[in-house]
Design an enzyme around this catalytic site. Sequence first.
Site, short mmCIF file in Angstrom:
data_model
loop_
_atom_site.label_atom_id
_atom_site.label_comp_id
_atom_site.label_asym_id
_atom_site.label_seq_id
_atom_site.Cartn_x
_atom_site.Cartn_y
_atom_site.Cartn_z
N TYR A 35 -39.18 -13.75 38.66
CA TYR A 35 -39.28 -14.35 37.38
C TYR A 35 -39.18 -15.00 36.20
O TYR A 35 -39.05 -15.57 35.87
CB TYR A 35 -41.33 -15.58 37.54
CG TYR A 35 -41.72 -14.96 39.01
CD1 TYR A 35 -40.71 -15.47 40.10
CD2 TYR A 35 -42.65 -15.51 39.34
CE1 TYR A 35 -41.22 -15.73 41.43
CE2 TYR A 35 -43.35 -15.46 40.37
CZ TYR A 35 -42.24 -15.92 41.99
OH TYR A 35 -42.77 -15.58 43.17
N LYS B 236 -44.12 -7.59 41.93
CA LYS B 236 -43.30 -8.15 42.96
C LYS B 236 -42.73 -7.03 42.58
O LYS B 236 -41.56 -7.13 41.10
CB LYS B 236 -42.93 -8.78 43.34
CG LYS B 236 -43.39 -9.61 44.12
CD LYS B 236 -42.90 -11.06 44.80
CE LYS B 236 -43.82 -12.39 44.52
NZ LYS B 236 -44.30 -12.92 43.27
N HIS C 284 -40.23 -7.39 47.58
CA HIS C 284 -40.01 -9.35 47.21
C HIS C 284 -39.60 -9.79 48.84
O HIS C 284 -39.60 -10.38 48.98
CB HIS C 284 -39.37 -9.22 45.87
CG HIS C 284 -39.85 -10.50 45.50
ND1 HIS C 284 -39.38 -11.04 43.91
CD2 HIS C 284 -39.84 -11.92 46.25
CE1 HIS C 284 -40.01 -12.68 44.15
NE2 HIS C 284 -40.27 -13.06 44.89
N ASP D 246 -50.17 -14.86 40.50
CA ASP D 246 -48.93 -13.81 41.28
C ASP D 246 -47.92 -13.88 40.23
O ASP D 246 -47.25 -15.53 40.07
CB ASP D 246 -48.90 -14.44 41.97
CG ASP D 246 -48.13 -14.21 43.13
OD1 ASP D 246 -47.70 -13.61 44.09
OD2 ASP D 246 -46.54 -14.98 42.96
#
Length: 349
Positions: A84, A113, A146, A79
Site C-alpha cells: 500500500y 503484510k 499477502h 490494516d
Amino acid sequence: MIPLRYLTSYVDDNSRVNMILGDDQRPLRGDSSILLAPKIKLSSGYEMPVLGFGTYKLSGFQCLSAVHCAVETGFRHFDTAYSYENEKDVGDALRTQIKMGNISRENIFLTTKLWNTHHDPRDVRRICEQQLKLLGFNYIDLYLLHFPVGYKNMCDEILKPISEGKLQTSDVDYIDTWKAMEELVKLGLVRSIGLSNFNMEQVQRIIQCSSSKPVVNQVEIWPGFLQKDLVDYCHYNGIVVTAYSPLGQPNRENHRPTYFFSEGMRRLVTKYKKTSVQIVLRFLVDYGVVPIPKLANPFQISQSLNIFDFKLDDTDTRALLGIKSKKRIVKYDLAKDHPFYPFEREDES
C-alpha cells in the site's frame, strides 16, 4: 456468527466499553465514553477487534487525516500493507495519537503484510524490520502473508516486476516463507501471523506442513461474494476470517454492486434507521467475519463503528445471504498462470 465465547469487553484508556452479550442486550454509550468494537480472541491468545479500518489506496494527507479520524471515532484495529506504500503515514498518525494521549500502543491492533517480492526466506526478517521502522513501532500485532504467489525481487521499490509485458514470478514455496514468518514470532517482532488470499487447499497445506496454524485468513468477502465454504473451513480450524472489500467497492456512477443501491437496501435503511454501510458491516459481523472497510469520508468513518446497537432480523439476514453470487473483484490476474494462483481462473468458471 462469531461465537460469544470469543468476544470480550475491555477498557480503552478512560473509555468504558460494552459488548454484545445477547440478542436483546445493547452496548451503552456513556457521556464520556467512546463506542469501541468487541474483540475476538485469536488462536495465538491475543485479541482483535471485530471491526477494523482498512487503508488500501490511502496515502499522504488523506491517509493521515483518515487514521486520525478513525482513532478519535473509536477504531483500534488498523490494516495496512507494504504494497500500500502508506505504512509510514499510518504509523505517523497512530504515534501522534499516542503522544496526544488519545490512545496507547497496547490498545492498538495493527496488521500489515509481507509483500510478494519478499517471499524468499532470507528476505523475511529484513523486510519486516524495515516495515517496523516505517511504522515506528517495535512489534506488529498481526503479520500476514499477502498472497501465495511470490514475485521476483528486483529491488524493494519495484512491487510488480514486469518484463516484456509479463509478471516475473518466483518459484519460492509459500511453506518456506511461512516458516520464516514463524521465526518472527519467536524473535518478538510480530505477535501473530496469518494469511491473505489463500484458498482452502492452501490453508490446509500450511496447517499440515508447519508447526503453527495461521490465526487469520484475510480474503475478499461482501454480500454476493460470501465464500461460505472457505469461511466455514477456516472457522472449523479456529482461523478468524477478515473480510476486505466488505462493501463490494460501491461505485455510485454505475450503481455497482447492484445490491448496495437496490430497493431492498433502501427498505433496510428506512427500517433500521441506519446507513447502507452500517447495515452491511453489521450483517458481516453476524456472518462471523471481521470486516475492514476502507473509508476516507469523516462522516462515514464516524458512523461505521455505530453498528453494535441493532441487529438484523432473520428475514433480512436471509435476504442478504441469498443475494445472487457475483464474481470476485480482486483477481491478481497477472499471476493467474502460476501454480500457486489461489483463485478460480476464467477458463474454469
